[in-house]
Scaffold this motif. Structure first.
Motif: not given
Lengths: 340, 424
Positions: B201-214
């Motif tokens: 799941p750590y590797w999911f964070l760039p995609y989440l942040y990239g879409e403006g989420g948190d």
């Protein structure tokens, strides 16, 4: 001891001899020892002999079991249980919550989903390993060249530690570099996502568990086969029974006591087969191959803070389920005239 | 059947009846304020990977030179097992190390359960103002300091220069560019574009942040992972795999990713500085110049990658607290941090170390330092580490097509609200 027993029985029975002496005293009734006292007096020697075992079992099985059941009625987790770490002493702050945990578990679709897969997993594993084990046992029960070698080879999966064989299988199943996919691509077929696709992952874990479980079935059933008198087969052959008829009417009934036991044992083991699932897929992909015990483990060891109470409740439910299955199974067998 | 419950119960029982023998005597070790020599044993659990551990062992044992009477027991515990292993040992009051290399999200988790010794006012917290403020932020929990920063990192895009040149593509700056580049790469070189970690799941964070989420909004106590951005993030990873721009696995991701990248089967991967040493050992990277590093691909809302790293924490039940504090001070010192960078290209947490020429000139530091400065800080709450498990589950379900991105985001949000009782 024997003498004492004799006396107490005589007294209790009120033998004619005793009556004849005319001791019709009033304090006879209060003097008669209670059932417990009598049993203790009778068997004190036996009790003192088994006491160490009873105590040890009570401590290593009874206490944790009782503790687990108690925890399942509380809201204990890693953050609110009592512990002393160095200078920190943290008091227990968990509370008794009654059946809340059970209500929450049974009211959640998650439990029923996991139970459904666990039952499917258990039934298919036991059925397959029994069928394969029986077929191999029948084959190995006749005399042929190199029989010992075959027998040894077939017991091997049992002798290899579970984690070694599971890791080996994991290498074979690897989607990118595993042997199975190399063979498939070599044959011009596509790769299969063995452990990454939910359906294939289920097939994979069942395959590995059957592989691990067959030797036990094989050995037990081979033992059973050898106890069936050869005369029965000879007689049947004389009467013109076909091989299938001989198998159905002599082999299967002859194996009954063995097969009913191994099926029950194997059901219990498979239901709780933690290592195969955990080491092969960790319950994944997602939670596709997660059975009840691996989920209970997740609650108790993986999530944070560790949820001891819910995990314990899952444990109790698993125990109840297996107890129920065992009772029903034994009942069914007894109805069919099996003495076991 | 008994074994399952018995094991669970036994563990719980052990945890609960944790005996009081943990504290008390100082085992003839440590010092008094007078400054007598430190002595005794310091057990150190290190979580560095295969390629890094020899360096760490040498560094840790260097402490013995400064304090000859102290015996440093170096134990390498694989990252994946370290958290559970420490909790088992600490909760059961036996076998826990004196000092542990603790992931940034673990500090608040361990501290909230009472496993860590507060370090305020101890020698361990040496020259704290020198630490990067975002690194220091991860060491605090409820107003106390429970760890000392050792390494800081973030995720970036690693690429194989040779393959990109052969395919005639630029380093992609966004997910859209990544997709077109991947198609080119596959066509011209036969390699796959990207390896996407589908099991971590750590590797999911760039995609989440990239879409403006948190994950969550800590200030407003709101779960934000199931917002529209979260749905888009799940959609992005699914699309990357479905369009064959990326390959993924539901298990063994780390090894498969490293092998695929090192052997040139994939041209790009998202990874952190801890992978540098291992990549350099790969067949295609004998010439370390072939390894390129760029910011993570941007989503529709911009580039973002999580701030990570490692801290050093002291077990509250340590029998040798004084030597442990000194050991932490040593391991987080400017000198040791400098050596870590020189040998492993890991990023120091002390601002002073960045001024040392050998560190300032390091290629990887030159790239990663600005990236770390912009990295997204994670919520340093007790449940910080627990936030990953629901994503792990949903990621796998989305990638295998079991769950739609919308459902996955909703499920993640539900799991968070269960976990974070006072969050909306």
């Amino acid at each position: 001891m024997a003498v004492e027993t004799g006396q107490s029985v005589t007294k209790a029975a009120g033998t004619p001899g005793a009556r004849g002496r005319g001791h019709r005293t009033d304090h006879k009734t209060p003097k008669t020892p209670g059932r417990l006292r009598r049993a203790l007096a009778t068997h004190w020697y036996a009790w003192s002999m088994v006491a160490p075992v009873v105590i040890v079992i009570g401590v290593i099985i009874g206490y944790p079991l009782g503790r687990g059941v108690w925890l399942s009625f509380t809201d204990a987790d890693e953050a609110n249980v009592e512990r002393t770490i160095g200078v920190n002493h943290i008091p227990a702050t968990y509370e008794y919550v009654g059946l809340d945990n059970y209500r929450a578990i049974l009211g959640d679709g998650l439990f029923w989903d996991r139970l459904g897969w666990t039952v499917l997993w258990t039934v298919s594993c036991v059925a397959l390993s029994f069928a394969i084990g029986l077929a191999l046992a029948v084959m190995l029960n006749r005399a042929f060249k190199g029989r010992t070698l075959y027998r040894t080879a077939l017991i091997l999966p049992w002798a290899v530690p579970a984690f070694v064989s599971v890791f080996t299988w994991r290498l074979l199943f690897n989607e990118r570099s595993g042997l199975f996919n190399e063979l498939l691509t070599g044959a011009g077929l596509g790769r299969i996502s063995w452990l990454n696709d939910p359906a294939w992952a289920k097939i994979s874990v069942i395959t590995v568990n059957v592989w691990v479980g067959v030797p036990f079935m094989l050995i037990a059933l081979l033992g059973g086969l050898q106890s069936i008198p050869a005369e029965l087969y000879e007689a049947a052959e004389m009467d013109g029974a076909s091989p299938w008829q001989r198998f159905r009417h002599i082999t299967l009934p002859g194996l009954r006591s063995v097969s009913s036991t191994v099926i029950l044992l194997s059901t219990i083991w498979t239901f709780n087969m933690f290592p195969v699932i955990f080491l092969l897929t960790r319950g994944g992909p997602g939670d596709a191959t997660e059975i009840l015990v691996t989920y209970a483990y997740r609650l108790s060891f993986v999530i944070s803070p560790r949820d001891y109470s819910t995990s314990a409740a899952w444990g109790v439910l698993i125990l109840l389920l297996l107890a129920l299955v065992t009772a029903a199974y034994r009942r069914a067998l007894r109805k069919q005239g099996d003495t076991w | 059947m008994r074994r399952g419950i018995a094991a669970t119960a036994l563990f719980a029982a052990v945890a609960m009846t944790a005996s009081a023998c943990g504290g008390g005597d100082n085992g003839g070790s440590g010092t008094d304020a007078g400054g007598t020599e430190l002595s005794g044993t310091v057990t150190f659990w290190d979580t560095s990977n295969e390629a890094e551990k020899a360096t760490y062992q040498a560094l840790a044992e260097g402490f013995e030179k400064e304090h000859p009477k102290v015996d440093v027991k170096y134990v390498n515990v694989p990252f994946g097992e370290a958290n559970a292993k420490f909790k088992n040992a600490a909760g059961g009051n036996s076998g826990a190390p004196d000092v542990m290399r603790t992931e940034v999200a673990w500090v608040a988790d361990f501290a909230s359960i009472g496993y860590l010794a507060p370090l305020d006012g101890t020698p361990a917290l040496d020259d704290g103002s020198d630490h990067l403020p975002q690194a220091a932020a991860s060491t605090r929990y409820e107003g106390k300091t429970y760890a000392v920063p050792q390494v800081i990192d973030t995720l970036a895009l690693f690429y194989n220069k040779e393959l990109l040149t052969k395919a005639g593509v630029e380093v992609p700056g966004s997910v859209a560019e990544l997709k077109t580049a991947a198609a080119e790469i596959t066509e011209k070189t036969g390699a796959t574009g990207l390896y996407l970690r589908g099991d971590d799941p750590y590797w999911f964070l760039p995609y989440l942040y990239g879409e403006g989420g948190d994950l969550v909004d800590e200030k407003n106590k709101t779960v934000t992972v199931d917002d529209e951005a979260g749905v888009r993030a799940y959609r992005v990873i699914k699309d990357l795999v479905d369009s064959k721009a990326a390959i993924t696995d539901a298990s063994d991701g780390w090894n498969n990713m490293q092998n695929a990248f090192k052997s040139g089967k994939v041209a790009m991967m998202v990874n952190g500085p801890w992978a540098i040493e291992d990549v350099k050992a790969g067949a295609r990277f004998k010439d370390a110049g072939n390894l390129g590093v760029a910011p993570v691909p941007a989503g529709s809302a911009g580039q973002g990658s999580p701030q990570g790293g490692w801290n050093l924490s002291v077990y509250a039940g340590s029998k040798n607290l004084d030597a442990s504090y000194a050991f932490v001070k040593y391991m987080s010192s400017a000198k040791v941090q400098q050596q870590t960078t020189e040998k492993l290209s890991l990023l120091p947490t002390r601002t002073s170390v960045y001024e040392v020429p050998s560190v300032a000139d390091n290629e990887m530091v030159k790239f990663f330092k600005p990236a770390v400065d912009k990295a997204v800080e994670r919520p340093w709450i007790a449940e910080g580490n627990a936030l990953f498990e629901p994503i792990r589950l949903q990621m796998a379900n989305v990638l295998s097509g079991e769950t739609s991105p919308d459902e996955a985001a909703a499920n993640t949000g539900d799991a968070y609200r269960k976990l974070l009782k006072d969050y909306k």
